[in-house]
Design a protein around this motif. Structure first.
Motif, PDB file in Angstrom:
ATOM      1  N   LYS A  11       4.191  16.374  39.879  1.00  0.00           N
ATOM      2  CA  LYS A  11       4.409  15.266  38.941  1.00  0.00           C
ATOM      3  C   LYS A  11       3.570  14.081  39.369  1.00  0.00           C
ATOM      4  CE  LYS A  11       9.042  16.676  37.732  1.00  0.00           C
ATOM      5  NZ  LYS A  11      10.448  16.321  37.681  1.00  0.00           N
ATOM      6  N   ASP A  12       3.178  13.261  38.395  1.00  0.00           N
ATOM      7  CA  ASP A  12       2.343  12.092  38.668  1.00  0.00           C
ATOM      8  C   ASP A  12       3.024  11.116  39.619  1.00  0.00           C
ATOM      9  OD1 ASP A  12       0.097  12.842  37.314  1.00  0.00           O
ATOM     10  OD2 ASP A  12       0.669  11.884  35.425  1.00  0.00           O
ATOM     11  N   GLU A  13       4.360  10.940  39.467  1.00  0.00           N
ATOM     12  CA  GLU A  13       5.066  10.014  40.352  1.00  0.00           C
ATOM     13  C   GLU A  13       5.005  10.494  41.802  1.00  0.00           C
ATOM     14  OE1 GLU A  13       8.201  11.006  38.092  1.00  0.00           O
ATOM     15  OE2 GLU A  13       7.463   9.816  36.447  1.00  0.00           O
ATOM     16  N   THR A  14       5.154  11.806  41.998  1.00  0.00           N
ATOM     17  CA  THR A  14       5.088  12.366  43.342  1.00  0.00           C
ATOM     18  C   THR A  14       3.706  12.155  43.932  1.00  0.00           C
ATOM     19  OG1 THR A  14       6.648  14.075  42.663  1.00  0.00           O
ATOM     20  CG2 THR A  14       5.454  14.459  44.703  1.00  0.00           C
ATOM     21  N   TRP A  15       2.683  12.407  43.124  1.00  0.00           N
ATOM     22  CA  TRP A  15       1.313  12.223  43.594  1.00  0.00           C
ATOM     23  C   TRP A  15       1.031  10.767  43.943  1.00  0.00           C
ATOM     24  CZ3 TRP A  15      -2.482  14.415  45.850  1.00  0.00           C
ATOM     25  CH2 TRP A  15      -3.762  13.862  45.836  1.00  0.00           C
ATOM     26  N   LYS A  16       1.482   9.847  43.085  1.00  0.00           N
ATOM     27  CA  LYS A  16       1.260   8.421  43.336  1.00  0.00           C
ATOM     28  C   LYS A  16       1.964   7.967  44.610  1.00  0.00           C
ATOM     29  CE  LYS A  16       0.426   7.097  38.563  1.00  0.00           C
ATOM     30  NZ  LYS A  16       0.977   6.461  37.364  1.00  0.00           N
ATOM     31  N   SER A  17       3.188   8.433  44.837  1.00  0.00           N
ATOM     32  CA  SER A  17       3.908   8.026  46.050  1.00  0.00           C
ATOM     33  C   SER A  17       3.236   8.622  47.291  1.00  0.00           C
ATOM     34  CB  SER A  17       5.380   8.433  45.981  1.00  0.00           C
ATOM     35  OG  SER A  17       5.496   9.838  45.947  1.00  0.00           O
ATOM     36  N   PHE A  18       2.751   9.841  47.179  1.00  0.00           N
ATOM     37  CA  PHE A  18       2.036  10.459  48.297  1.00  0.00           C
ATOM     38  C   PHE A  18       0.753   9.692  48.589  1.00  0.00           C
ATOM     39  CE2 PHE A  18      -1.316  13.417  49.704  1.00  0.00           C
ATOM     40  CZ  PHE A  18      -0.785  13.784  50.934  1.00  0.00           C
ATOM     41  N   ARG A  19       0.020   9.348  47.533  1.00  0.00           N
ATOM     42  CA  ARG A  19      -1.247   8.633  47.707  1.00  0.00           C
ATOM     43  C   ARG A  19      -1.020   7.261  48.332  1.00  0.00           C
ATOM     44  NH1 ARG A  19      -5.895   7.231  43.239  1.00  0.00           N
ATOM     45  NH2 ARG A  19      -7.255   6.231  44.730  1.00  0.00           N
ATOM     46  N   SER A  20       0.006   6.554  47.863  1.00  0.00           N
ATOM     47  CA  SER A  20       0.253   5.216  48.425  1.00  0.00           C
ATOM     48  C   SER A  20       0.672   5.315  49.888  1.00  0.00           C
ATOM     49  CB  SER A  20       1.302   4.462  47.609  1.00  0.00           C
ATOM     50  OG  SER A  20       2.555   5.106  47.729  1.00  0.00           O
ATOM     51  N   ALA A  21       1.481   6.321  50.254  1.00  0.00           N
ATOM     52  CA  ALA A  21       1.875   6.503  51.647  1.00  0.00           C
ATOM     53  C   ALA A  21       0.664   6.850  52.504  1.00  0.00           C
ATOM     54  CB  ALA A  21       2.936   7.593  51.755  1.00  0.00           C
ATOM     55  N   LEU A  22      -0.209   7.706  51.993  1.00  0.00           N
ATOM     56  CA  LEU A  22      -1.414   8.090  52.725  1.00  0.00           C
ATOM     57  C   LEU A  22      -2.350   6.892  52.897  1.00  0.00           C
ATOM     58  CD1 LEU A  22      -3.034  10.386  54.031  1.00  0.00           C
ATOM     59  CD2 LEU A  22      -4.029  10.849  51.796  1.00  0.00           C
ATOM     60  N   GLU A  23      -2.482   6.080  51.856  1.00  0.00           N
ATOM     61  CA  GLU A  23      -3.333   4.896  51.950  1.00  0.00           C
ATOM     62  C   GLU A  23      -2.802   3.908  52.976  1.00  0.00           C
ATOM     63  OE1 GLU A  23      -3.593   3.519  47.912  1.00  0.00           O
ATOM     64  OE2 GLU A  23      -5.290   4.841  47.459  1.00  0.00           O
ATOM     65  N   LYS A  24      -1.464   3.753  53.051  1.00  0.00           N
ATOM     66  CA  LYS A  24      -0.865   2.863  54.049  1.00  0.00           C
ATOM     67  C   LYS A  24      -1.157   3.362  55.463  1.00  0.00           C
ATOM     68  CE  LYS A  24       2.961   1.190  51.236  1.00  0.00           C
ATOM     69  NZ  LYS A  24       4.417   1.233  51.034  1.00  0.00           N
ATOM     70  N   ILE A  25      -1.003   4.673  55.669  1.00  0.00           N
ATOM     71  CA  ILE A  25      -1.253   5.253  56.995  1.00  0.00           C
ATOM     72  C   ILE A  25      -2.716   5.089  57.369  1.00  0.00           C
ATOM     73  CG2 ILE A  25      -1.358   7.430  58.291  1.00  0.00           C
ATOM     74  CD1 ILE A  25       1.162   8.278  56.729  1.00  0.00           C
ATOM     75  N   LEU A  26      -3.597   5.361  56.426  1.00  0.00           N
ATOM     76  CA  LEU A  26      -5.022   5.239  56.703  1.00  0.00           C
ATOM     77  C   LEU A  26      -5.432   3.783  56.893  1.00  0.00           C
ATOM     78  CD1 LEU A  26      -6.492   7.925  54.265  1.00  0.00           C
ATOM     79  CD2 LEU A  26      -6.306   8.056  56.744  1.00  0.00           C
ATOM     80  N   ALA A  27      -4.775   2.867  56.181  1.00  0.00           N
ATOM     81  CA  ALA A  27      -5.092   1.446  56.327  1.00  0.00           C
ATOM     82  C   ALA A  27      -4.712   0.965  57.717  1.00  0.00           C
ATOM     83  CB  ALA A  27      -4.370   0.636  55.261  1.00  0.00           C
ATOM     84  N   GLU A  28      -3.625   1.488  58.246  1.00  0.00           N
ATOM     85  CA  GLU A  28      -3.223   1.108  59.601  1.00  0.00           C
ATOM     86  C   GLU A  28      -4.205   1.669  60.634  1.00  0.00           C
ATOM     87  OE1 GLU A  28       0.763   2.444  60.218  1.00  0.00           O
ATOM     88  OE2 GLU A  28       1.571   1.141  58.654  1.00  0.00           O
TER      89      GLU A  28
END
Length: 162
Positions: A11-28
């Motif tokens: 689902k798009d919501e699942t993908w968006k939440s995964f992407r935002s979590a991954l972006e946060k981890i990578l940003a750190e």
């Protein structure tokens, strides 16, 4: 209800939440960059991370080996030595050892066995038991000659002369 991605049931919501979590981890983990640079850099970092995971974990090799092992025997044979170098190497080693054994080891062993047997026979011939056995055999042959052979030959010779 949200849409599903084509071919994959995410689902798009699942993908968006995964992407935002991954972006946060990578940003750190990544140094500070401008918003314009973060898009392609995230993609590159994810690609590098997945590539390293696949290479270091030998995931691709394991998947290939499992799929090849599931192939029928005739298809495995058709693939040949390129896919199964261990089998080819094993065959080469066996043939080399067999050749080396026939050329070098067998003649050396035959020579050693012959020498050892000759030595054992000489030692056996020196024993009192062997001498007694030979002596008894010669006595039996001598008795047979004196009791059967010589009297028959003498009778036959005398009967033909008379």
């Amino acid at each position: 209800m949200s849409e599903s991605r084509s071919g994959v049931n995410i689902k798009d919501e699942t993908w968006k939440s995964f992407r935002s979590a991954l972006e946060k981890i990578l940003a750190e983990a990544a140094p500070e960059q401008s918003a314009a640079e973060s898009g392609p850099d995230v993609k590159r970092m994810v690609s590098e991370a997945l590539g390293a995971l696949l290479l270091e974990g030998n995931v691709l090799e394991k998947m290939l080996l499992r799929s090849i092992q599931k192939l029928p025997e005739d298809e495995k044979k058709a693939l040949g030595d390129a896919v199964f170098p261990a089998d080819a190497l094993k065959r080469i080693c066996e043939e080399s050892f067999r050749s080396m054994t026939l050329q070098h080891l067998v003649p050396a062993l035959q020579k050693q066995i012959t020498e050892r047997l000759n030595k054992q026979l000489v030692e056996l011939g020196k024993t009192e038991e062997f001498k007694g056995l030979i002596d008894s055999r010669f006595r039996m042959m001598e008795q047979y000659l004196r009791s059967d052979v010589i009297p028959k030959v003498v009778k036959k010779t005398l009967s033909t002369q008379s």
